[in-house]
Design a protein around this motif. Structure first.
Motif, PDB file in Angstrom:
ATOM      1  N   GLY A   1       0.790  -1.235   0.000  1.00 59.79           N
ATOM      2  CA  GLY A   1       0.000   0.000   0.000  1.00 59.79           C
ATOM      3  C   GLY A   1       0.815   1.276   0.000  1.00 59.79           C
TER       4      GLY A   1
ATOM      5  N   THR B   1      -6.443  -3.144   4.835  1.00 59.30           N
ATOM      6  CA  THR B   1      -5.183  -2.387   4.775  1.00 59.30           C
ATOM      7  C   THR B   1      -4.214  -2.758   5.897  1.00 59.30           C
ATOM      8  OG1 THR B   1      -6.095  -0.533   6.033  1.00 59.30           O
ATOM      9  CG2 THR B   1      -6.289  -0.416   3.635  1.00 59.30           C
TER      10      THR B   1
ATOM     11  N   ALA C   1      -2.427   8.261   6.565  1.00 54.81           N
ATOM     12  CA  ALA C   1      -2.159   7.439   5.372  1.00 54.81           C
ATOM     13  C   ALA C   1      -2.156   8.281   4.084  1.00 54.81           C
ATOM     14  CB  ALA C   1      -3.169   6.301   5.310  1.00 54.81           C
TER      15      ALA C   1
ATOM     16  N   ILE D   1      -5.418   4.640   0.558  1.00 57.02           N
ATOM     17  CA  ILE D   1      -5.590   3.868   1.802  1.00 57.02           C
ATOM     18  C   ILE D   1      -6.826   4.386   2.548  1.00 57.02           C
ATOM     19  CG2 ILE D   1      -4.523   3.232   4.029  1.00 57.02           C
ATOM     20  CD1 ILE D   1      -3.123   1.976   1.613  1.00 57.02           C
TER      21      ILE D   1
END
Ligand SMILES: Cc1cc2nc3c(=O)[nH]c(=O)nc-3n(C[C@H](O)[C@H](O)[C@H](O)COP(=O)(O)OP(=O)(O)OC[C@H]3O[C@@H](n4cnc5c(N)ncnc54)[C@H](O)[C@@H]3O)c2cc1C
Ligand code: FES
Ligand code: FES
Length: 465
Positions: free
Chosen positions: A41, A207, A273, A277
């Motif tokens: 990610g 995530t 983030a 995300i």
């Protein structure tokens, strides 16, 4: 069976719901324009768009497909770079070429997908938002200046965009292919995504889970929170707000209820983030992973939020501050899910602030974070809820500091004395994010920052030392 629209065609697959969208598009569909970089990610090379009908209107968000469970795209439109290609380059692609925004090219498809999401957004285009749309994309060749110039031209080329007919306008200007017009009808023809409980691993956005347990999950069916009806509603009744635990960070950011209750919300959430995300990360997932530095945990602890825990037989409601029993140890049985979160909306007398320090501003978890909600009447503190993360094994609700502040006059002396109590309530350890002493100092500074931000006429850097 999972059914969705992939670019311009419907697809149906019996792949497990916990398998990854990235692997499906590359290895099952041979759409190799979506790249694999970090698989965590962080880099954005795997970015795709996910569109869904909200109140009859198509809404697209960019996500990192390396952390997206295939089950979460049931009933939705997935757009890879191939789905944006036309006979000639779109303006987004052309400006990237014109400004030399592509060097080795590995990151380019991710940047183009994210910038196309910026074009698709139903808001007035601004350069700031164009740059924000690529906050989850990293270019290892560090070609940021050319990409920024391309983003500027893209913003300018959207000046005449018709906000009411965004899709039609983008099609007519060849930003996106014409098949996008048929997507609402194609989506309506798909079965709606209500998976029954699979008794597999409970998954929100994935995530956290895919970063930690990728190999265990990709061959499994998982139990998907996002497909449970009503789990991402946000509503207000009397003076209380209740949100489904499946609400994502972006759902909060785009909620009128949250923006009017928290004037600094955008600034706070943008510290968490990156856009892709935030488009996937759920608030329930943030609470339940029990990270001592979860940003939303700190945020909602300071709202003195309650959570509803639900299993098939019953519901029970507890305060979030009582959820954490020890490091990664929760007051929750394995069959319970966090189903809703509720809190009293801030009143005119109450003030809210969130602070976070991390090694870099974006796409980084906190070294220390903290949030406060404080109510003042005639310069007397009538209520405080204060949280801190990164200074103990669990996200902390600082009860003794809150008790100390109650009934005191709002003044620099009170705040300095409160810091002494606060320091006795925390127990940071030295690790890669800083020494224990550094974290103590950091929390003191962030605690002071709450007051300097909320009451600038009464507190300055000089009055708090
Ligand atoms: C690149 C990157 C950057 C990040 N940056 C930040 C950051 O800045 N700040 C931050 O706080 N976090 C950050 N995170 C961590 C993560 O995005 C968040 O913690 C997020 O809120 C987790 O939500 P999720 O839905 O993805 O959880 P998942 O990965 O789906 O689940 C996490 C855990 O919670 C459980 N769970 C999920 N939903 C529920 C529920 N409703 N009830 C009970 N249990 C549940 C799952 O079983 C699992 O154990 C980052 C992650 C990545 C990959
Ligand atoms: S591969 Fe790096 S974000 Fe997905
Ligand atoms: S152009 Fe090489 S990584 Fe971005």
């Amino acid at each position: 069976m999972i059914e969705f629209i992939l670019n311009n065609k419907p697809v149906k697959t019996d792949q497990p719901s916990g398998s990854l969208l990235l692997d499906f598009v590359r290895y099952e569909q041979s759409l190799i324009g979506t790249k694999i970089g970090c698989r965590e990610g962080d880099c954005g090379a795997c970015t795709v768009l996910i569109g869904e009908l909200i109140d009859g209107k198509l809404n697209y968000r960019q996500v990192t497909s390396c952390l997206t469970p295939l089950g979460n795209v049931q009933g939705k439109h997935v757009v890879t770079i191939e789905g944006l290609n036309m006979e000639s380059l779109s303006p987004v692609q052309q400006f990237m070429v014109d400004e030399s925004g592509s060097q080795c090219g590995f990151c380019t498809t991710g940047f183009v997908v994210s910038l196309t999401q910026f074009c698709l957004a139903n808001s007035t285009p601004s350069y700031k938002d164009a740059i924000a749309s690529i906050d989850g994309n990293i270019c290892r060749c560090t070609g940021y200046k050319p990409i920024e110039r391309a983003a500027k031209h893209i913003t300018e080329s959207l000046t005449d965009k018709d906000q009411n007919e965004t899709l039609d306008w983008l099609i007519s200007q060849k930003f996106i292919p014409s098949y996008f017009n048929q997507i609402p009808e194609m989506l309506n023809a798909l079965p709606k995504g209500n998976h029954d409980s699979q008794n597999g691993t409970l998954m929100g956005g994935g995530t956290d889970l895919y970063v930690q347990k990728l190999d265990q999950l990709i061959d499994q069916d998982v139990d998907l929170i996002l497909n449970t009806h009503g789990i991402n509603n946000i509503e207000v009744k009397n003076d209380s707000c209740t949100l489904g635990a499946g609400s994502t960070a972006t759902d909060l950011l785009e909620s009128d209820i949250f923006s009017s209750a928290f004037p600094r919300l955008k600034k706070h959430i943008k510290l968490v983030a990156s856009s892709p995300i935030r488009n996937m990360a759920t608030i329930g997932g943030n609470f339940a992973n029990a990270s001592p530095i979860g940003d939303f945990t700190a945020f909602f602890l300071a709202l003195n939020a309650k959570i509803k825990l639900t299993n098939k037989d019953q519901n029970r409601t507890i305060y979030l501050k009582d959820f954490y029993k020890g490091y990664k140890d929760l007051d929750k049985s394995t069959d319970e899910i966090v189903s809703t979160i509720s809190f009293k909306l801030p009143t005119q007398d109450s003030h809210f602030n969130f602070e976070k320090v991390s090694k870099r501003i974006h796409l980084d978890i906190a070294s220390v974070n903290t949030a406060i909600q404080i109510s003042i009447s005639e310069n007397e503190i009538t209520q405080t809820h204060l949280s801190a993360g990164g200074v103990g094994p669990i996200p902390l609700y600082l009860r003794e500091t809150c008790d100390f502040l109650l009934g005191k006059t709002l003044s620099p002396e009170t705040v300095q004395s409160a810091n002494e109590i606060l320091q006795s309530e925390i127990n940071p350890i030295s690790d890669v994010r800083g020494s224990a002493d550094y974290k103590r100092l950091l929390l003191r500074q962030l605690f002071y920052a709450h007051f300097i931000t909320l009451f600038p006429h009464q507190f300055t850097l000089n009055s708090l030392k």
